[in-house]
Design a protein around this motif. Sequence first.
Motif, PDB file in Angstrom:
ATOM      1  N   ASP A 144       0.822  -1.206   0.000  1.00  0.00           N
ATOM      2  CA  ASP A 144       0.000   0.000   0.000  1.00  0.00           C
ATOM      3  C   ASP A 144       0.860   1.262   0.000  1.00  0.00           C
ATOM      4  N   GLU A 145       2.016   1.218   0.637  1.00  0.00           N
ATOM      5  CA  GLU A 145       2.959   2.331   0.518  1.00  0.00           C
ATOM      6  C   GLU A 145       3.507   2.395  -0.905  1.00  0.00           C
ATOM      7  N   ALA A 146       3.770   1.247  -1.460  1.00  0.00           N
ATOM      8  CA  ALA A 146       4.403   1.175  -2.778  1.00  0.00           C
ATOM      9  C   ALA A 146       3.549   1.819  -3.862  1.00  0.00           C
ATOM     10  N   VAL A 147       2.252   1.528  -3.873  1.00  0.00           N
ATOM     11  CA  VAL A 147       1.413   2.016  -4.970  1.00  0.00           C
ATOM     12  C   VAL A 147       1.334   3.536  -4.985  1.00  0.00           C
ATOM     13  N   GLU A 148       1.478   4.169  -3.831  1.00  0.00           N
ATOM     14  CA  GLU A 148       1.324   5.618  -3.762  1.00  0.00           C
ATOM     15  C   GLU A 148       2.620   6.369  -4.023  1.00  0.00           C
ATOM     16  N   MET A 149       3.773   5.725  -3.889  1.00  0.00           N
ATOM     17  CA  MET A 149       5.034   6.450  -4.063  1.00  0.00           C
ATOM     18  C   MET A 149       5.840   6.028  -5.270  1.00  0.00           C
ATOM     19  N   CYS A 150       5.478   4.940  -5.939  1.00  0.00           N
ATOM     20  CA  CYS A 150       6.339   4.435  -7.013  1.00  0.00           C
ATOM     21  C   CYS A 150       6.121   5.173  -8.329  1.00  0.00           C
ATOM     22  N   ASP A 151       7.183   5.233  -9.103  1.00  0.00           N
ATOM     23  CA  ASP A 151       7.097   5.612 -10.508  1.00  0.00           C
ATOM     24  C   ASP A 151       7.006   4.362 -11.379  1.00  0.00           C
ATOM     25  N   ILE A 152       7.681   3.310 -10.921  1.00  0.00           N
ATOM     26  CA  ILE A 152       7.651   2.023 -11.606  1.00  0.00           C
ATOM     27  C   ILE A 152       7.351   0.941 -10.584  1.00  0.00           C
ATOM     28  N   MET A 153       6.323   0.153 -10.839  1.00  0.00           N
ATOM     29  CA  MET A 153       6.053  -1.020 -10.012  1.00  0.00           C
ATOM     30  C   MET A 153       6.403  -2.257 -10.828  1.00  0.00           C
ATOM     31  N   MET A 154       7.378  -3.003 -10.342  1.00  0.00           N
ATOM     32  CA  MET A 154       7.822  -4.219 -11.018  1.00  0.00           C
ATOM     33  C   MET A 154       7.312  -5.413 -10.222  1.00  0.00           C
ATOM     34  N   LEU A 155       6.314  -6.091 -10.770  1.00  0.00           N
ATOM     35  CA  LEU A 155       5.697  -7.220 -10.080  1.00  0.00           C
ATOM     36  C   LEU A 155       6.416  -8.516 -10.422  1.00  0.00           C
ATOM     37  N   ILE A 201       4.052   3.375 -14.096  1.00  0.00           N
ATOM     38  CA  ILE A 201       3.859   2.244 -15.004  1.00  0.00           C
ATOM     39  C   ILE A 201       4.029   0.921 -14.259  1.00  0.00           C
ATOM     40  N   ILE A 202       3.491  -0.120 -14.875  1.00  0.00           N
ATOM     41  CA  ILE A 202       3.562  -1.471 -14.326  1.00  0.00           C
ATOM     42  C   ILE A 202       4.455  -2.323 -15.219  1.00  0.00           C
ATOM     43  N   LEU A 203       5.406  -3.010 -14.616  1.00  0.00           N
ATOM     44  CA  LEU A 203       6.252  -3.963 -15.314  1.00  0.00           C
ATOM     45  C   LEU A 203       6.087  -5.343 -14.692  1.00  0.00           C
ATOM     46  N   HIS A 204       6.414  -6.367 -15.474  1.00  0.00           N
ATOM     47  CA  HIS A 204       6.372  -7.747 -14.981  1.00  0.00           C
ATOM     48  C   HIS A 204       7.233  -8.580 -15.916  1.00  0.00           C
ATOM     49  N   PRO A 205       8.180  -9.371 -15.392  1.00  0.00           N
ATOM     50  CA  PRO A 205       9.035 -10.168 -16.281  1.00  0.00           C
ATOM     51  C   PRO A 205       8.311 -11.319 -16.944  1.00  0.00           C
ATOM     52  N   ALA A 206       7.136 -11.689 -16.409  1.00  0.00           N
ATOM     53  CA  ALA A 206       6.341 -12.810 -16.915  1.00  0.00           C
ATOM     54  C   ALA A 206       7.121 -14.133 -16.752  1.00  0.00           C
ATOM     55  N   PRO A 207       6.427 -15.253 -16.733  1.00  0.00           N
ATOM     56  CA  PRO A 207       4.996 -15.410 -16.966  1.00  0.00           C
ATOM     57  C   PRO A 207       4.156 -14.797 -15.849  1.00  0.00           C
ATOM     58  N   VAL A 208       3.031 -14.243 -16.244  1.00  0.00           N
ATOM     59  CA  VAL A 208       2.127 -13.599 -15.297  1.00  0.00           C
ATOM     60  C   VAL A 208       1.144 -14.627 -14.769  1.00  0.00           C
TER      61      VAL A 208
END
Length: 307
Positions: A196-207, A244-251
């Motif tokens: 919840d902290e991450a979503v509000e402060m990130c420029d890039i979220m890498m899942l 933005i949202i990133l993910h190396p996949a497989p998702v």
Amino acid sequence: MRHFLSTRNLSSTSIFHILNKAEELRLQQMEIPEQVFAANLFFEPSTRTKMCFHVAQKKLGIETLDFHMETSSVTKGESLYDTAKTYEAIGAKLLVIRHQMDNWVDGLIPNLSLPVINAGSGKGEHPTQCMLDLLTIHQEFGTFTNLNVVIVGDIKHSRVARSNAYALTTLGANVYFAAAPGFEDDTLDFPYISIDEAVEMCDIMMLLRIQHERHTVQQYDSTSYLVQFGLTKERESRMKDHAIILHPAPVNRGVEIDTELVECQRSRIFKQMENGVYTRMAIMIILLKEWGYYNEAKTNKCQKITW
């Protein structure tokens, strides 16, 4: 750069050399005039990495030598070392290797006389994935300095987390981790924050997905993991407009990310895959040139790129 094995000791100059070359190759096709054989030795399952290398090799005019673990001499007890030496002996000029061991490079590199690319080493590193992630970020923001990047998920078992954390720090980004209890890795010196902290402060979220194949027991079911630790639609709504949202996949849709967000406006997941071809082309070109297997003077120069 004689091999491409890790991002830990890469300088910012070396990283930008790869990114610049990848961007050149994206804009203008280049083929190697000399005959070059490459072997893609994948001892773990792969779709994106293996196919990206295959497409990249085809685009460059590199001939790919066949390898399928289930029909190779590995089933008769042949070691990774002897497999690699075999391909070297029959004329390969480049090896791309993915293996389940974290440290497979240690006993291999000193005894080979050709470039090797790490396409994934157990829980160790995944440096070519990192390069495509960096290219995607730079295309979006034009810089890395002071960007807030939060890597979210199974940090403990992720080679992607390691490679990206090292390289992003070198480039001046602020790197944070967010992980469910039991998924942390205390050997990596980066701060942890909540999702919840991450979503509000990130420029890039890498899942990251949960690396079930490296777990001995299942710790979370899919629904509870998404609600407690994943990127839900409600959490995505609190992200910055430009994030933005990133993910190396497989998702794993509906586990680390709500399925509707995989292709949402801020997702760059499939853009990452596209960039994977160009960054791997760039890495191979740079290595082959360093080893003298590619003479750039014989090839039409790519268009010069200025970031």
